[in-house]
Write an enzyme that holds these catalytic residues in place. Structure first.
Site, PDB file in Angstrom:
ATOM      1  N   CYS A 173      12.680  -2.109   5.988  1.00  8.82           N
ATOM      2  CA  CYS A 173      12.387  -2.741   4.983  1.00  8.82           C
ATOM      3  C   CYS A 173      13.575  -2.526   3.903  1.00  8.82           C
ATOM      4  O   CYS A 173      13.297  -1.479   3.268  1.00  8.82           O
ATOM      5  CB  CYS A 173      11.272  -2.999   4.229  1.00  8.82           C
ATOM      6  SG  CYS A 173      11.207  -3.849   2.731  1.00  8.82           S
ATOM      7  N   CYS A 203      15.742  -4.526   8.015  1.00  4.71           N
ATOM      8  CA  CYS A 203      15.129  -6.075   8.012  1.00  4.71           C
ATOM      9  C   CYS A 203      15.675  -6.567   6.728  1.00  4.71           C
ATOM     10  O   CYS A 203      15.645  -5.989   5.569  1.00  4.71           O
ATOM     11  CB  CYS A 203      13.710  -5.946   7.936  1.00  4.71           C
ATOM     12  SG  CYS A 203      13.207  -7.830   7.648  1.00  4.71           S
ATOM     13  N   CYS A 247      13.906 -11.537   3.992  1.00  5.66           N
ATOM     14  CA  CYS A 247      13.732 -12.506   2.951  1.00  5.66           C
ATOM     15  C   CYS A 247      15.023 -13.125   1.951  1.00  5.66           C
ATOM     16  O   CYS A 247      14.932 -13.759   1.425  1.00  5.66           O
ATOM     17  CB  CYS A 247      13.021 -11.686   2.046  1.00  5.66           C
ATOM     18  SG  CYS A 247      13.324 -10.041   1.623  1.00  5.66           S
ATOM     19  N   CYS A 280       7.761 -12.638   2.876  1.00  5.60           N
ATOM     20  CA  CYS A 280       7.667 -11.513   3.670  1.00  5.60           C
ATOM     21  C   CYS A 280       6.583 -11.568   4.698  1.00  5.60           C
ATOM     22  O   CYS A 280       5.505 -11.306   3.994  1.00  5.60           O
ATOM     23  CB  CYS A 280       7.756 -10.398   2.986  1.00  5.60           C
ATOM     24  SG  CYS A 280       7.526  -8.794   3.898  1.00  5.60           S
ATOM     25  N   CYS A 325       0.753  -1.196   0.128  1.00  9.49           N
ATOM     26  CA  CYS A 325       0.137   0.000   0.059  1.00  9.49           C
ATOM     27  C   CYS A 325       0.826   1.159  -0.051  1.00  9.49           C
ATOM     28  O   CYS A 325       2.016   1.257   0.307  1.00  9.49           O
ATOM     29  CB  CYS A 325      -0.865  -0.077   1.177  1.00  9.49           C
ATOM     30  SG  CYS A 325      -2.199  -1.314   1.466  1.00  9.49           S
TER      31      CYS A 325
HETATM   32  S1  SF4 Z   1      11.097  -9.628   4.796  1.00  9.56           S
HETATM   33 FE1  SF4 Z   1      12.309  -8.510   2.959  1.00  9.56          FE
HETATM   34  S2  SF4 Z   1      10.437  -7.691   1.936  1.00  9.56           S
HETATM   35 FE2  SF4 Z   1       9.710  -8.136   4.074  1.00  9.56          FE
HETATM   36  S3  SF4 Z   1      10.113  -6.314   5.484  1.00  9.56           S
HETATM   37 FE3  SF4 Z   1      12.056  -7.623   5.539  1.00  9.56          FE
HETATM   38  S4  SF4 Z   1      13.344  -7.169   3.743  1.00  9.56           S
HETATM   39 FE4  SF4 Z   1      11.496  -5.923   3.714  1.00  9.56          FE
END
Ligand code: SF4
Length: 469
Positions: A247, A443, A446, A393, A10
């Site tokens: 992210c 983060c 993934c 994710c 979003c």
């Molecule tokens: S898992 Fe990957 S896509 Fe999801 S928030 Fe973390 S870095 Fe971003």
């Protein structure tokens, strides 16, 4: 590379008019339109003038939905806008579009949200046990119920929202004539603040601020709520920030290259990833070709560093709408043929470095390679400006399951053979993180399967999300 397999959930936008003469409808239209890349499934807005609420949402793009809702003729003191691509909530359902609006003593309370609540099923059960009936299966609707049911003091109500909610949320609430922007304590999703005199906007990205005449002054901080009302702007740290988990995919792919995200210049970050790839180059390259459009900034950084020409060896057709492809669900080969046109005269006989930001399933990449081979390329060396994508994710990005991710199932050598290329190089996680000049605390779940510790159990138990093998 296959970008229709990676989608942002979003984009959110909020506007509060201070002493300036600013048209609310026009500002929210432009601000939300600038976020269209973050979701193309549905759009909506809510604008309040102190007496009348105008609320309109539907499936479709900002231009068609907002103009159908007559936004250019709607003025007000406060409003919010939203673009959606669903990862939670029924896809293609109008009722899951945002904003969600409820009334409290005839005052409208509306919410737009970007992110994903990892404990949504528990929250929903809790609210249902308290007698709440839902109009959608969206976690954003649950968040608004939590807020409304916690009294009229916004900070007390938000404290309850924070206490109950797990996962990723950047959100904006329009509570009567008060606008409130807030962000989860990890800071997964971005949320920028812009000002013009005493007027304020909030947005997932700051790239439209120039266009609407606002100055970017920074971000809503993790765990913080920024309230704007007739007394001005107030910042309240509702809960302490956690070690940040911004992210990294916002920088790699999702955000616009002209945005500042988590304090990083997105375009520069992407160029840096290309520079880092170039430092690892061990093959003889004639020309550098980006996969349009997402591979372009990294390809520029790469080409400048190895001192070779960047050439647009693949031309993207800009007139191919989704509806043209999707009803038939044609083969990937056909879609790639329609979308990307290889320039034979450029590619023929050359050793090519093909640059992209990521590989998801690998099927689109393989088709692109095939097309370049057919155009007569002598050697094809794929360079990926991020590490192998091995995990889903839980925080609002629609990444396929691990079974479908090529790097989760094959070794790099096997991927190279699957793609039919002469060599394949990814960035390491360390190199990726090093491409960020200022920001620390990303983060990278993934790429590493190392998700923020506190949510691991919740992810596992409430959404069935796969854990590390
Ligand atoms: S898992 Fe990957 S896509 Fe999801 S928030 Fe973390 S870095 Fe971003």
């Amino acid at each position: 590379m296959s970008k229709h397999h990676l989608r942002e959930e979003c984009g959110i936008f909020g506007f509060y008019r201070g002493d300036e003469q600013i048209h609310a409808g026009e500002t929210i239209l432009l601000g939300t339109f600038a976020l269209q890349h973050r979701g193309q499934e549905a759009a909506g807005f809510a604008i309040y003038d102190g007496e009348v609420l105008n609320h309109y949402k539907d499936l479709g793009l900002v231009e068609q939905v907002f103009l159908s809702g007559n936004i250019r003729h709607i003025n007000g003191i406060i409003g919010i806008g939203h673009v959606r691509y669903s990862t939670r909530g029924k896809k293609g359902k109008r009722e899951s579009a945002q904003p969600f609006v409820f009334f409290r003593d005839s005052n409208p309370v509306a919410l737009v949200h970007n992110g994903n609540l990892t404990n949504h099923s528990e929250l929903r059960k809790l609210l249902q046990s308290q007698g709440v009936t839902f109009v959608s299966d969206s976690d954003s609707e649950s968040m608004l119920h939590l807020y409304i049911r916690s009294g009229e003091d916004p900070i007390e109500a938000l404290s309850y929202v924070y206490e109950q909610s797990r996962g990723a949320f950047s959100a904006i609430i329009m509570d009567g004539d008060r606008l409130i922007a807030f962000r989860d304590p990890y800071g997964f999703r971005p949320l920028a603040i812009g000002v013009k005199g005493t007027s304020v906007v909030f947005s997932s990205e700051n790239s439209a601020f120039d266009l609407i005449g606002f100055k970017y002054i920074g971000d809503v901080k993790p765990g913080e709520a920024v309230l704007v009302d007739k007394n001005g702007m107030h910042r309240v740290q509702v809960v302490p920030p956690r070690f940040p988990h911004h992210c990294i995919f916002e920088l790699i792919y999702f955000s616009r290259p002209d945005s500042i995200i988590f304090g990083e210049d997105v375009y520069e970050f992407r160029k840096n990833t290309g520079r880092k790839l170039a430092l690892k180059e061990s093959h003889s390259i004639d020309i550098v070709v980006p996969v349009p459009d997402s591979g372009l900034p990294a390809a520029i950084g790469y080409a400048q560093t190895i001192n070779k020409n960047l050439e647009l060896g693949l031309i993207r057709s800009h007139y191919l709408g989704r509806s043209f492809i999707e009803p038939k669900q044609e083969s990937r080969s056909w879609t790639v043929k329609l979308k990307l046109l290889p320039l034979h005269s450029l590619l023929s006989g050359k050793s090519i470095a093909l640059i992209d930001d990521s590989i998801v399933r690998g099927t689109t990449s393989r088709e692109i390679v095939k097309r370049i081979r057919e155009a007569g390329a002598r050697e094809i060396h794929i360079r990926i400006a991020s590490p192998p994508l091995i995990g889903s994710c839980p925080f609002g990005i629609d990444i396929p399951t691990r079974d479908e991710l090529i790097a989760s199932n094959l070794t790099i050598d096997q991927i190279k053979d699957f793609l039919g290329v002469d060599s394949l190089v990814y960035l390491s996680v360390e190199e990726l993180l090093d491409a960020a000049k200022k920001t620390k605390g990303f983060c990278t779940g993934c790429f590493t399967l190392d998700y923020p510790g506190e949510v691991k159990h919740e992810i596992h138990s409430s959404t069935g999300f796969r854990q590390r093998k």
